[in-house]
Design a protein around this motif. Sequence first.
Motif, PDB file in Angstrom:
ATOM      1  N   LEU A   1       4.462  13.917 -35.959  1.00 55.10           N
ATOM      2  CA  LEU A   1       5.399  13.277 -35.030  1.00 55.10           C
ATOM      3  C   LEU A   1       6.546  12.597 -35.774  1.00 55.10           C
ATOM      4  CD1 LEU A   1       2.773  11.708 -32.579  1.00 55.10           C
ATOM      5  CD2 LEU A   1       4.008  13.876 -32.309  1.00 55.10           C
ATOM      6  N   ASN A   2       7.156  13.365 -36.683  1.00 54.79           N
ATOM      7  CA  ASN A   2       8.290  12.865 -37.483  1.00 54.79           C
ATOM      8  C   ASN A   2       7.953  11.599 -38.259  1.00 54.79           C
ATOM      9  OD1 ASN A   2      10.059  14.942 -36.657  1.00 54.79           O
ATOM     10  ND2 ASN A   2      10.422  13.844 -34.731  1.00 54.79           N
ATOM     11  N   GLY A   3       6.736  11.514 -38.763  1.00 54.16           N
ATOM     12  CA  GLY A   3       6.329  10.375 -39.576  1.00 54.16           C
ATOM     13  C   GLY A   3       5.855   9.176 -38.790  1.00 54.16           C
ATOM     14  N   GLN A   4       5.896   9.233 -37.473  1.00 54.70           N
ATOM     15  CA  GLN A   4       5.435   8.113 -36.653  1.00 54.70           C
ATOM     16  C   GLN A   4       3.914   8.076 -36.548  1.00 54.70           C
ATOM     17  OE1 GLN A   4       8.437   6.248 -36.682  1.00 54.70           O
ATOM     18  NE2 GLN A   4       7.388   5.488 -34.873  1.00 54.70           N
ATOM     19  N   GLY A   5       3.259   9.190 -36.815  1.00 58.42           N
ATOM     20  CA  GLY A   5       1.806   9.241 -36.701  1.00 58.42           C
ATOM     21  C   GLY A   5       1.169   9.849 -37.940  1.00 58.42           C
ATOM     22  N   THR A   6      -0.106   9.581 -38.118  1.00 60.26           N
ATOM     23  CA  THR A   6      -0.878  10.141 -39.222  1.00 60.26           C
ATOM     24  C   THR A   6      -2.236  10.575 -38.689  1.00 60.26           C
ATOM     25  OG1 THR A   6       0.185   8.675 -40.825  1.00 60.26           O
ATOM     26  CG2 THR A   6      -1.876   9.700 -41.501  1.00 60.26           C
TER      27      THR A   6
ATOM     28  N   GLN B   1     -21.189  10.953 -43.426  1.00 64.96           N
ATOM     29  CA  GLN B   1     -20.495  10.877 -42.149  1.00 64.96           C
ATOM     30  C   GLN B   1     -19.054  11.338 -42.303  1.00 64.96           C
ATOM     31  OE1 GLN B   1     -19.686   6.920 -40.532  1.00 64.96           O
ATOM     32  NE2 GLN B   1     -20.475   6.061 -42.418  1.00 64.96           N
ATOM     33  N   ALA B   2     -18.533  11.881 -41.240  1.00 60.54           N
ATOM     34  CA  ALA B   2     -17.148  12.319 -41.191  1.00 60.54           C
ATOM     35  C   ALA B   2     -16.439  11.541 -40.090  1.00 60.54           C
ATOM     36  CB  ALA B   2     -17.064  13.818 -40.920  1.00 60.54           C
ATOM     37  N   VAL B   3     -15.207  11.152 -40.360  1.00 66.47           N
ATOM     38  CA  VAL B   3     -14.428  10.369 -39.410  1.00 66.47           C
ATOM     39  C   VAL B   3     -13.052  11.017 -39.275  1.00 66.47           C
ATOM     40  CG1 VAL B   3     -13.394   8.117 -38.935  1.00 66.47           C
ATOM     41  CG2 VAL B   3     -15.624   8.248 -40.063  1.00 66.47           C
ATOM     42  N   ILE B   4     -12.665  11.279 -38.048  1.00 65.61           N
ATOM     43  CA  ILE B   4     -11.323  11.784 -37.772  1.00 65.61           C
ATOM     44  C   ILE B   4     -10.546  10.635 -37.141  1.00 65.61           C
ATOM     45  CG2 ILE B   4      -9.959  13.409 -36.418  1.00 65.61           C
ATOM     46  CD1 ILE B   4     -12.339  15.331 -36.567  1.00 65.61           C
ATOM     47  N   GLY B   5      -9.359  10.397 -37.657  1.00 61.18           N
ATOM     48  CA  GLY B   5      -8.571   9.286 -37.149  1.00 61.18           C
ATOM     49  C   GLY B   5      -7.137   9.684 -36.836  1.00 61.18           C
ATOM     50  N   PHE B   6      -6.529   8.889 -35.989  1.00 60.44           N
ATOM     51  CA  PHE B   6      -5.125   9.070 -35.665  1.00 60.44           C
ATOM     52  C   PHE B   6      -4.478   7.695 -35.599  1.00 60.44           C
ATOM     53  CE2 PHE B   6      -1.688   9.180 -32.492  1.00 60.44           C
ATOM     54  CZ  PHE B   6      -0.835  10.069 -33.122  1.00 60.44           C
ATOM     55  N   THR B   7      -3.368   7.542 -36.305  1.00 55.93           N
ATOM     56  CA  THR B   7      -2.607   6.302 -36.294  1.00 55.93           C
ATOM     57  C   THR B   7      -1.211   6.599 -35.777  1.00 55.93           C
ATOM     58  OG1 THR B   7      -3.801   5.519 -38.245  1.00 55.93           O
ATOM     59  CG2 THR B   7      -1.734   4.408 -37.723  1.00 55.93           C
ATOM     60  N   TYR B   8      -0.748   5.797 -34.844  1.00 56.18           N
ATOM     61  CA  TYR B   8       0.616   5.935 -34.342  1.00 56.18           C
ATOM     62  C   TYR B   8       1.340   4.619 -34.584  1.00 56.18           C
ATOM     63  CZ  TYR B   8       4.623   7.015 -31.479  1.00 56.18           C
ATOM     64  OH  TYR B   8       5.905   7.252 -31.056  1.00 56.18           O
ATOM     65  N   ARG B   9       2.497   4.698 -35.250  1.00 54.14           N
ATOM     66  CA  ARG B   9       3.261   3.505 -35.594  1.00 54.14           C
ATOM     67  C   ARG B   9       4.411   3.324 -34.605  1.00 54.14           C
ATOM     68  NH1 ARG B   9       1.261   5.892 -39.890  1.00 54.14           N
ATOM     69  NH2 ARG B   9       2.872   7.467 -40.122  1.00 54.14           N
ATOM     70  N   LEU B  10       4.432   2.178 -33.954  1.00 54.43           N
ATOM     71  CA  LEU B  10       5.503   1.848 -33.004  1.00 54.43           C
ATOM     72  C   LEU B  10       6.613   1.105 -33.740  1.00 54.43           C
ATOM     73  CD1 LEU B  10       3.349   0.538 -30.034  1.00 54.43           C
ATOM     74  CD2 LEU B  10       4.508   2.750 -30.180  1.00 54.43           C
ATOM     75  N   ASN B  11       7.812   1.664 -33.723  1.00 52.90           N
ATOM     76  CA  ASN B  11       8.986   0.998 -34.286  1.00 52.90           C
ATOM     77  C   ASN B  11       8.809   0.508 -35.721  1.00 52.90           C
ATOM     78  OD1 ASN B  11      10.400   1.320 -31.849  1.00 52.90           O
ATOM     79  ND2 ASN B  11       9.413  -0.515 -31.018  1.00 52.90           N
TER      80      ASN B  11
END
Length: 159
Positions: free
Chosen positions: A90-95, A130-140
């Motif tokens: 997302l253009n660097g807004q998310g990981t 254990q395996a962990v899937i994550g998503f981070t979204y950065r606001l502004n």
Amino acid sequence: LEFIASADVFEWWKFNASANFFRSIVDGANLDEDLYADTYSWFGRLNSRMDLPSDIDFQVMFNYRAPYRTTQGRRDPYSYVDLGLTRDVLNGQGTVSLSVYDLFNTRRYSGTTQGDNFYTEQEYRRRTRQAVIGFTYRLNQDKKRSNGRNSMDRGEMDF
């Protein structure tokens, strides 16, 4: 005594290693004259981080702790491997990240404890692989690293 080494093997591959050597003296003579241990031991960590194609970061960490004596027995050596993959979206807004802890399911703490009237063998696991899937979204805000350094430089995992 601690040794730390880091290297940029290639522009896309960073490597970090540390080893700690120590002596531990425990004197419990105030409780029982047999409660005494004088031991040397060590532990170490290897960390490798690679920038892969398609903007994927890959990181693997190996940890090892050598055996050591206690006042009433010994602790066995143990080792484990953790790994992780991250990719900005997302253009660097998310990981998006995938982490696998204790990849080979070897993180076991074991040893023996003994005294005049007892002998025990123990094995302890905090958790299995254990395996962990994550998503981070950065606001502004942009993706930041403290002091312009990434956690690899501090010997930590990024995931």
